[in-house]
Design a protein around this motif. Structure first.
Motif, short mmCIF file in Angstrom:
data_model
loop_
_atom_site.label_atom_id
_atom_site.label_comp_id
_atom_site.label_asym_id
_atom_site.label_seq_id
_atom_site.Cartn_x
_atom_site.Cartn_y
_atom_site.Cartn_z
N GLY A 1 10.38 89.84 -9.37
CA GLY A 1 10.65 88.61 -8.64
C GLY A 1 11.87 88.66 -7.74
N SER A 2 12.70 89.70 -7.87
CA SER A 2 13.94 89.75 -7.08
C SER A 2 13.75 90.27 -5.67
CB SER A 2 14.99 90.63 -7.76
OG SER A 2 15.22 90.20 -9.05
N LEU A 3 12.63 90.91 -5.41
CA LEU A 3 12.35 91.31 -4.02
C LEU A 3 11.26 90.39 -3.48
CD1 LEU A 3 12.77 93.30 -1.61
CD2 LEU A 3 10.85 94.62 -2.55
N VAL A 4 11.55 89.82 -2.31
CA VAL A 4 10.58 88.98 -1.63
C VAL A 4 10.21 89.66 -0.32
CG1 VAL A 4 10.24 86.77 -0.41
CG2 VAL A 4 11.38 86.81 -2.64
N ILE A 5 8.93 89.72 -0.03
CA ILE A 5 8.47 90.25 1.25
C ILE A 5 8.00 89.07 2.11
CG2 ILE A 5 6.66 91.63 2.39
CD1 ILE A 5 8.59 93.49 1.08
N GLU A 6 8.58 88.96 3.31
CA GLU A 6 8.21 87.88 4.23
C GLU A 6 7.25 88.40 5.29
OE1 GLU A 6 11.50 85.82 5.99
OE2 GLU A 6 12.39 85.30 4.04
N VAL A 7 6.13 87.71 5.43
CA VAL A 7 5.19 88.04 6.51
C VAL A 7 4.89 86.76 7.30
CG1 VAL A 7 4.11 89.95 5.26
CG2 VAL A 7 3.13 87.68 5.07
N THR A 8 4.58 86.92 8.58
CA THR A 8 4.22 85.74 9.37
C THR A 8 2.72 85.49 9.27
OG1 THR A 8 4.02 87.11 11.32
CG2 THR A 8 6.12 86.00 11.01
N GLU A 9 2.35 84.30 9.70
CA GLU A 9 0.95 83.90 9.58
C GLU A 9 -0.01 84.85 10.30
OE1 GLU A 9 0.93 79.13 9.49
OE2 GLU A 9 1.99 80.04 11.14
N SER A 10 0.46 85.45 11.39
CA SER A 10 -0.42 86.32 12.18
C SER A 10 -0.93 87.50 11.35
CB SER A 10 0.32 86.84 13.41
OG SER A 10 1.47 87.54 13.02
N VAL A 11 -0.12 87.92 10.37
CA VAL A 11 -0.52 89.02 9.49
C VAL A 11 -1.81 88.68 8.73
CG1 VAL A 11 0.11 90.19 7.33
CG2 VAL A 11 1.76 90.02 9.18
N CYS A 12 -1.90 87.42 8.34
CA CYS A 12 -3.02 87.00 7.51
C CYS A 12 -4.29 86.75 8.31
CB CYS A 12 -2.66 85.72 6.76
SG CYS A 12 -1.10 85.85 5.92
N MET A 13 -4.13 86.77 9.63
CA MET A 13 -5.25 86.40 10.49
C MET A 13 -6.09 87.61 10.90
SD MET A 13 -5.18 83.22 10.91
CE MET A 13 -4.37 82.74 9.42
N ALA A 14 -5.49 88.81 10.79
CA ALA A 14 -6.19 90.00 11.27
C ALA A 14 -6.29 91.04 10.15
CB ALA A 14 -5.45 90.59 12.46
N GLU A 15 -7.23 91.97 10.28
CA GLU A 15 -7.39 93.07 9.33
C GLU A 15 -7.33 92.58 7.88
OE1 GLU A 15 -6.64 96.75 10.07
OE2 GLU A 15 -6.37 96.57 12.24
N THR A 16 -8.10 91.61 7.57
CA THR A 16 -7.94 90.89 6.31
C THR A 16 -8.07 91.77 5.07
OG1 THR A 16 -10.20 90.24 6.62
CG2 THR A 16 -8.53 88.58 7.08
N GLU A 17 -8.97 92.78 5.12
CA GLU A 17 -9.21 93.58 3.92
C GLU A 17 -7.97 94.40 3.55
OE1 GLU A 17 -11.91 92.39 2.58
OE2 GLU A 17 -11.12 93.55 0.88
N THR A 18 -7.43 95.13 4.55
CA THR A 18 -6.22 95.93 4.35
C THR A 18 -5.06 95.04 3.90
OG1 THR A 18 -6.95 97.09 6.33
CG2 THR A 18 -4.79 97.70 5.45
N THR A 19 -4.92 93.92 4.58
CA THR A 19 -3.82 93.02 4.29
C THR A 19 -3.91 92.47 2.87
OG1 THR A 19 -3.83 92.38 6.61
CG2 THR A 19 -2.60 90.97 5.12
N LEU A 20 -5.10 92.01 2.52
CA LEU A 20 -5.30 91.44 1.18
C LEU A 20 -5.00 92.47 0.09
CD1 LEU A 20 -6.17 88.83 -0.18
CD2 LEU A 20 -8.53 89.65 -0.15
#
Ligand code: C2E
Ligand code: MG
Ligand code: MG
Ligand code: MG
Length: 277
Positions: free
Chosen positions: A145-164
């Motif tokens: 829980g001590s490391l947080v990874i921040e991604v923007t919404e655009s990440v979730c919009m493309a290449e969904t399989e790899t991203t997921l």
């Protein structure tokens, strides 16, 4: 004669069109060297719990300390790093450096601090991100829980399989995931359900005109209600005034980040901070 034509052609093209391209090439060459020459550095900005004044977290924000040009902000070189693929090695350095700093901060009184690191879409698509994160967690004994990874919404919009797959793998490693700049992208709310996010960061565009702007107030109220009903922890970005703090605290926004508390700063300076109690 042909030679002369060539020279004329060369001259003809040179002044305007190639200027920008040339500068880009120079910048790219510099950036390539910046990593080896240790010209990159991370600044840390506190993230505060409004109810207690406790410093709960820190966002790691990259800076380029150029010997001639001085401090270069990320907006001036991250896009180029993304286009050239350099972001993959820069991003690895960011994750390792942030985890190392986390270990030091935990040992220096910030014992429950989390550190949030920004990740570009290209890092996720490079397929090396999960291994980089896994190794850094082990090397620096990062608690769950001590490391947080921040991604923007655009990440979730493309290449969904790899991203997921990548996001799920990191979540399984005990990394928490944040949606950065929430509300500025396409905001198809569908992905909030499909991806294992823990944190929502409301973009500062919605905060700056609070409390006067009725529209922004309504939107922030709605984002808080929606985020909380999904079980997400909510961070407001760009908190600059006492009025911002009052508005957000009243509505149970979980965490606040912004110049009202502190700008991003060097680790040595962060180490001297105290809670706002
Ligand atoms: P971000 O992740 O949304 O980071 C927040 C930005 O808001 C930071 O700008 C921060 O300095 C600024 N900020 C914080 N509080 C306030 C405030 O009260 N008012 C205003 N006006 N601004 C505030 P910064 O450091 O220039 O970073 C810009 C963006 O560059 C970041 O936006 C992030 O998207 C990107 N970035 C920074 N570091 C990295 C990195 O290591 N990797 C990648 N891929 N991107 C990074
Ligand atoms: Mg961020
Ligand atoms: Mg942001
Ligand atoms: Mg941003």
């Amino acid at each position: 004669l042909a030679k002369e034509d060539g020279r004329n052609g060369f001259r003809f093209f040179r002044p305007n069109m190639n200027r920008a391209a040339e500068e880009r090439l120079v910048l790219e060459a510099w950036l390539r060297k910046a990593l080896e020459k240790e010209e990159l550095t991370l600044y840390y900005q506190p993230i505060i719990e409004p109810k207690t004044g406790h410093i709960a977290g820190a966002e790691a924000l990259i800076r380029w300390l150029h010997p001639e040009k001085g401090l270069i902000p990320p907006d001036k070189f991250i896009p180029l790093a993304e286009e050239t693929g350099l972001i993959v090695s820069i991003g690895q350095w960011v994750i390792e450096t942030a985890c190392q700093a986390l270990k030091e901060l935990h040992a220096s009184g910030f014992d429950d601090l989390y550190i949030a690191v920004n990740v570009s879409p290209q890092q996720i698509w490079s397929q090396t991100l999960v291994d980089v994160v896994k190794n850094a967690l082990v090397q620096y004994d990062v608690p769950k829980g001590s490391l947080v990874i921040e991604v923007t919404e655009s990440v979730c919009m493309a290449e969904t399989e790899t991203t997921l797959t990548a996001l799920k793998a990191m979540s399984d490693l005990g990394v928490r995931l944040a949606v950065d700049d929430f509300g500025t992208g396409f905001s198809s709310l569908n992905y909030l359900k499909r991806y294992p996010f823990n944190i929502l960061k409301i973009d500062r565009a919605f905060i700056s005109d609070l409390p006067e702007s009725n529209d922004d107030a309504a939107l922030v109220n709605a984002m808080l209600a929606m985020g909380h009903s999904l079980g997400l922890s909510i961070v407001a970005e760009g908190v600059e005034t006492e009025e911002h703090v009052a508005f957000l605290e009243e509505r149970d926004c979980d965490l606040l980040q912004g110049y009202y508390f502190n700008p991003p700063m060097e680790k040595e300076k962060f180490l001297k901070l105290k809670d706002y109690t």
